[in-house]
Design a protein around this motif. Structure first.
Motif, short mmCIF file in Angstrom:
data_model
loop_
_atom_site.label_atom_id
_atom_site.label_comp_id
_atom_site.label_asym_id
_atom_site.label_seq_id
_atom_site.Cartn_x
_atom_site.Cartn_y
_atom_site.Cartn_z
N UNK A 124 0.14 -0.90 0.15
CA UNK A 124 -0.24 -0.43 0.07
C UNK A 124 0.55 1.27 -0.21
N UNK A 125 0.88 1.88 -0.85
CA UNK A 125 1.97 2.78 -0.82
C UNK A 125 1.24 4.08 -1.63
N UNK A 126 1.99 5.01 -0.99
CA UNK A 126 1.42 6.61 -1.32
C UNK A 126 0.92 6.90 -2.98
N UNK A 127 0.75 6.36 -3.64
CA UNK A 127 0.35 7.15 -4.95
C UNK A 127 -1.33 5.83 -4.98
N UNK A 128 -0.59 4.95 -4.26
CA UNK A 128 -2.63 3.98 -4.04
C UNK A 128 -3.21 5.13 -3.68
#
Length: 253
Positions: A124-128
């Motif tokens: 779960x990265x910042x882009x998501x």
């Protein structure tokens, strides 16, 4: 005529005829008559009738008539009565199960409470997180501002929306991959809803998560099965889960 005189007269008549009045009554009236006689014999009225009869018939040679009573005891219903009463209740229509549905139900019932599936890790990265914020219009800084989160948040970084974590259940449980389905014999899986949801610990940006599945119940329905399952999202390296949800799905065959 007084009631006492009337009853006394009837008693005199009965004393001269060796029969029981109840023999001439219908079954329904007989029950009322026996109940009346029993109450009269046990009441002040019965003793009053006996006293008047004795005082006015000192020379009578006929012995007083003893009125026989039949007391019905409470009995348990017979098996035939139970069956007859049961037949009055509307019967639920029997569900004709698809062979594959019946086979899956039997298999799942043997695993109730056990983990039957563990999905793959997903980052779960910042882009998501930012993409989910755009879709839901929830741009709170705890989700989308890494610099402020590092300075002010107790987690020292941004965290995923709780609903983002919840929305990942479909992919984390392999429910949307046609090549790796959790219930491959079903033609279609329908999400009915959630009984309850909790977020014990937040998912931080760049955390990896995965989900495990436990079956709680399996119920046959028309053309399929209704399954209640407990889904737990595990956060890599964290003791507490990111989400625990009780999900209800329907499999159509």
């Amino acid at each position: 005529m007084k009631v006492v005189d009337f009853l006394k007269q009837k008693r005199d008549v009965l004393s001269q005829h060796p029969f029981e009045l109840k023999d001439f009554l219908s079954p329904s009236l007989r029950d009322y008559w026996l109940e009346l006689v029993e109450k009269a014999n046990n009441s002040h009225l019965g003793s009053l009738i006996n006293q008047n009869s004795t005082a006015s018939n000192d020379d009578a040679v006929d012995a007083p008539v003893e009125v026989k009573t039949e007391v019905k005891s409470a009995t348990k219903p017979t098996s035939e009565e139970v069956v007859a009463e049961t037949e009055k209740e509307p019967k639920k229509p029997k569900i004709e199960m698809h062979p594959e549905a019946e086979k899956l139900m039997n298999e799942l019932n043997e695993t109730l409470g056990e983990v039957i599936h563990v999905g793959k890790w997903l980052t779960v990265d910042q882009e998501r997180i930012n993409a989910f914020a755009d879709v839901t219009e929830d741009h709170q800084w705890i989700h989308t501002d890494p610099e402020r989160a590092a300075a002010e948040s107790p987690f020292k970084t941004t965290i995923a929306h709780g609903f983002l974590t919840l929305s990942l259940l479909s992919v984390l449980t392999d429910s949307v991959d046609p090549e790796n389905q959790k219930f491959p014999t079903a033609k279609m899986t329908v999400n009915v809803g959630l009984n309850k949801v909790r977020f014990p610990y937040p998912v931080k940006s760049d955390n990896r998560v995965r989900a495990s599945t436990k079956i709680q119940s399996v119920t046959p329905i028309k053309r399929g099965l209704e399954i209640v399952q407990e889904l737990t999202i595990e956060i890599e390296g964290v003791r507490r889960p990111g989400c625990v949800a009780e999900s209800v799905i329907r499999l159509m065959f």
